[in-house]
Write an enzyme that holds these catalytic residues in place. Structure first.
Site, PDB file in Angstrom:
ATOM      1  N   GLY A 150       0.817  -1.206   0.000  1.00 51.30           N
ATOM      2  CA  GLY A 150       0.000   0.000   0.000  1.00 51.30           C
ATOM      3  C   GLY A 150       0.851   1.256   0.000  1.00 51.30           C
TER       4      GLY A 150
ATOM      5  N   SER B 225       5.302  -5.605  -2.048  1.00 52.96           N
ATOM      6  CA  SER B 225       5.372  -4.168  -2.301  1.00 52.96           C
ATOM      7  C   SER B 225       5.947  -3.463  -1.075  1.00 52.96           C
ATOM      8  CB  SER B 225       3.988  -3.639  -2.681  1.00 52.96           C
ATOM      9  OG  SER B 225       4.073  -2.309  -3.171  1.00 52.96           O
TER      10      SER B 225
END
Length: 598
Positions: free
Chosen positions: A145, A233
């Site tokens: 995120g 990520s």
């Protein structure tokens, strides 16, 4: 019009286009994740019995009660016989005097609580210090995120379908502070001297969660000596950075193995890059010191975070928790000593941002915005090389080596420099000192050929949630998913991802084995060796995709300006032409009518 005014007008036009493109589905997705939470309440013995019959389909809910140091938590059993414990707090709520302070492990308690619902996302509330666990289960997962949004409640990370296949695995997903609450530098703000680590609070939260796990996991049937940390990520960045921080804080031994997906030590900011968010916060709140910032209500913070969330920071190379040169730290081999490593990236990582820029928006296709906006980042990054002609030549050689449109050449440049090469370098340094390292590349693409094997596409396969088609579209492969799940679980169990179907060789400077994950699996040696050798020296620039402080005085801006002005002139001439045609036809009609009457 002077040059400065011209650039200013171009910036306004460009930002208008980008804001239209990036303001709909992205925010909608964030809000969807934020809404997927509930509130776990304190319960008593009577309630336990009732909840047992209503929610868990189990005759004795006390069978689902787990005693932890900070309370007794009652879980839920799914129809697949997977028992979950969600929203368990691992730290004191970071509110009031604890706002922007380092996390404090949750206090001892004998109270009984529900553990039915995931905790709120940190961008929804100031109570992010919670974790969700599936039982019986040894993997601790940190979500992505961009360090600014996301949460354990995202259905993509739901562990039910994975755990029902692997009954000996403990899966724990961790919330950590994000955005304004987790990664912001206050060293330039009066009173900020008491908040020296505020640029990395989210990372410290993750360490606190691991300490909670060490203290309590045996109660769930887990072995605290064999914990695997895993992330994608931003989560992959966290996994890569935790060995450095735990070493500097002398808190080693919190985990045995690490899986980093599409995230590395490259996803960090310098102190200078972190200042923009601080400036924006002070500007939007009209505050000038820490006392003023601490007076903000939770509601005010939430609204401000929404407004400036696109400017969120990455973890800060602050010189306190994280050194400026992270590669040098990895090169010593000390931070990952005794840890097994599995890292990798996807073939078309950067194409994810085509979707992020509203690939299906009615105004412009995401690809249109991507093709016009991404070269601005590229040209800004090239400015970092101005004083080094050799590095400039490296980029030129790389770009010229490909026979494709310039935008796809730039895309491949960032696939390498942001994602693949930093992870490769981590694996190389680790293996040099005798560590076990395994590297993969995910090549299986989704339904959208333009997006290809983009960032995040592997997640639904790894969590066995193929029905969630956010990145894949309708092109999924259960056989591929099954094999990859076996690989990840085998690595967590024994430190080697090999299966009966595919032997996965370790990565080192001699073999450089890379497992290609596609419809068919194959192991390649020296994958893209020429690209690696050419671009590796550029890692020192930490090109991390930071677009918050871009200079608009680059050739692409002038090109966009010329296109906009040209389009505007064509539009004006078109309108004038239409008006002229209407008047001409009207006059012709009158003339013909008059001639007919005569």
């Amino acid at each position: 019009m002077n040059e400065r005014k011209f650039i200013f007008l171009l910036i306004i036009l460009l930002e208008f286009i980008i804001l239209i493109q990036c303001s709909i589905d992205v925010n909608k997705n964030k809000e969807t994740v934020q809404k997927l939470f509930g509130e776990n309440k304190e319960i008593n013995e009577v309630t336990i019995s009732n909840e047992n019959n209503n929610n868990n389909n189990n005759k004795n809910n006390n069978n689902l009660a787990i005693k932890c140091h900070n309370g007794i938590f009652i879980g839920k059993k799914s129809k697949d016989n997977v028992i979950s414990y969600k929203g368990i707090p691992y730290a004191k709520p970071p509110i009031g005097e604890l706002r922007w302070k380092e996390p404090i492990l949750a206090e001892e308690s004998n109270k009984t609580f529900e553990a039915y619902y995931f905790g709120k996302s940190p961008i929804q509330t100031e109570f992010p210090s919670e974790l969700g666990s599936y039982y019986p289960q040894m993997i601790v997962f940190f979500h992505g995120g961009s360090y600014g949004w996301g949460g354990t409640s995202d259905p993509l990370y739901d562990g039910n379908n994975l755990i029902k296949k692997y009954h000996d695995v403990i899966l724990i997903t961790v919330e950590y502070r994000e955005g304004l609450l987790g990664f912001i530098d206050f060293t330039s703000v009066p009173g900020g001297e008491d908040y020296k680590t505020s640029g990395n609070l989210g990372l410290l939260d993750c360490i606190c969660a691991l300490e909670w796990i060490q203290k309590n996991i045996s109660n769930f049937g887990g072995d605290p000596t064999t914990i695997t940390i895993m992330g994608e990520s931003a989560g992959g960045g966290i996994v890569s950075l935790l060995p450095i921080i735990t070493k500097s804080l002398k808190r080693e031994g919190l985990f045995k193995r690490m899986i980093g997906q599409s995230g590395s030590i490259n996803l960090t900011y310098s102190k200078k890059e972190c200042q923009k968010l601080t400036e924006l916060l002070l500007e939007k709140t009209n505050k000038s010191d820490m006392k003023g910032l601490l007076s903000l209500t939770e509601k005010e913070l939430i609204e401000i975070n929404k407004e400036i969330s696109e400017y969120n920071n990455f973890p800060e190379r602050d010189g306190i928790l994280l050194p400026e040169d992270l590669y040098e730290t990895y090169e010593t081999g000390q931070v990952t000593q005794g840890i097994d490593l599995l890292v990798g990236s996807n073939k078309d990582e950067v194409r994810y941002w085509i979707k992020e820029m509203e690939y299906e928006v009615k105004f412009f296709k995401g690809q249109f915005t991507y093709e016009h906006a991404f070269p601005i980042l590229y040209e800004n990054d090239l400015k970092k090389l101005n004083k080094n002609k050799e590095d400039q030549e490296r980029v030129k050689l790389f770009i010229n080596s490909m026979n494709d449109k310039k935008i796809w050449k730039i895309t491949e440049f960032y696939n390498e420099i942001i994602f693949r090469l930093p992870m490769i370098k981590q694996a190389e340094f680790h293996s040099k000192h005798g560590g076990h390292a395994f590297v993969y590349q995910w090549n299986y693409s989704g339904e959208d050929e333009i997006l290809g094997a983009c960032h995040g596409i592997e997640l639904s396969s790894i969590f066995n949630n193929l029905s969630i088609t956010t990145y894949t579209g309708n092109r999924t492969n259960q056989k591929l998913a099954n094999e990859v799940q076996d690989m990840w679980i085998n690595f967590a169990r024994q430190g080697n991802p090999s299966t009966s179907q595919n032997q996965w060789g370790e990565y080192d400077i001699h073999e450089r084995n890379v497992m290609i994950l596609d419809e068919t699996f194959k192991q390649e040696k020296n994958l893209k060796e020429d690209q690696r050798i050419l671009l590796e020296p550029l890692l020192k620039y930490y090109m991390n995709g930071c677009y918050r402080q871009l200079s608009m005085n680059v050739p692409q801006i002038y090109k966009i300006g010329a296109q906009l002005i040209g389009t505007l002139f064509i539009f004006i001439f078109g309108i004038v032409g239409i008006i002229y045609s209407i008047f001409y036809m009207k006059n012709q009609y009158r003339r013909i009518k008059n001639e007919t009457i005569i």
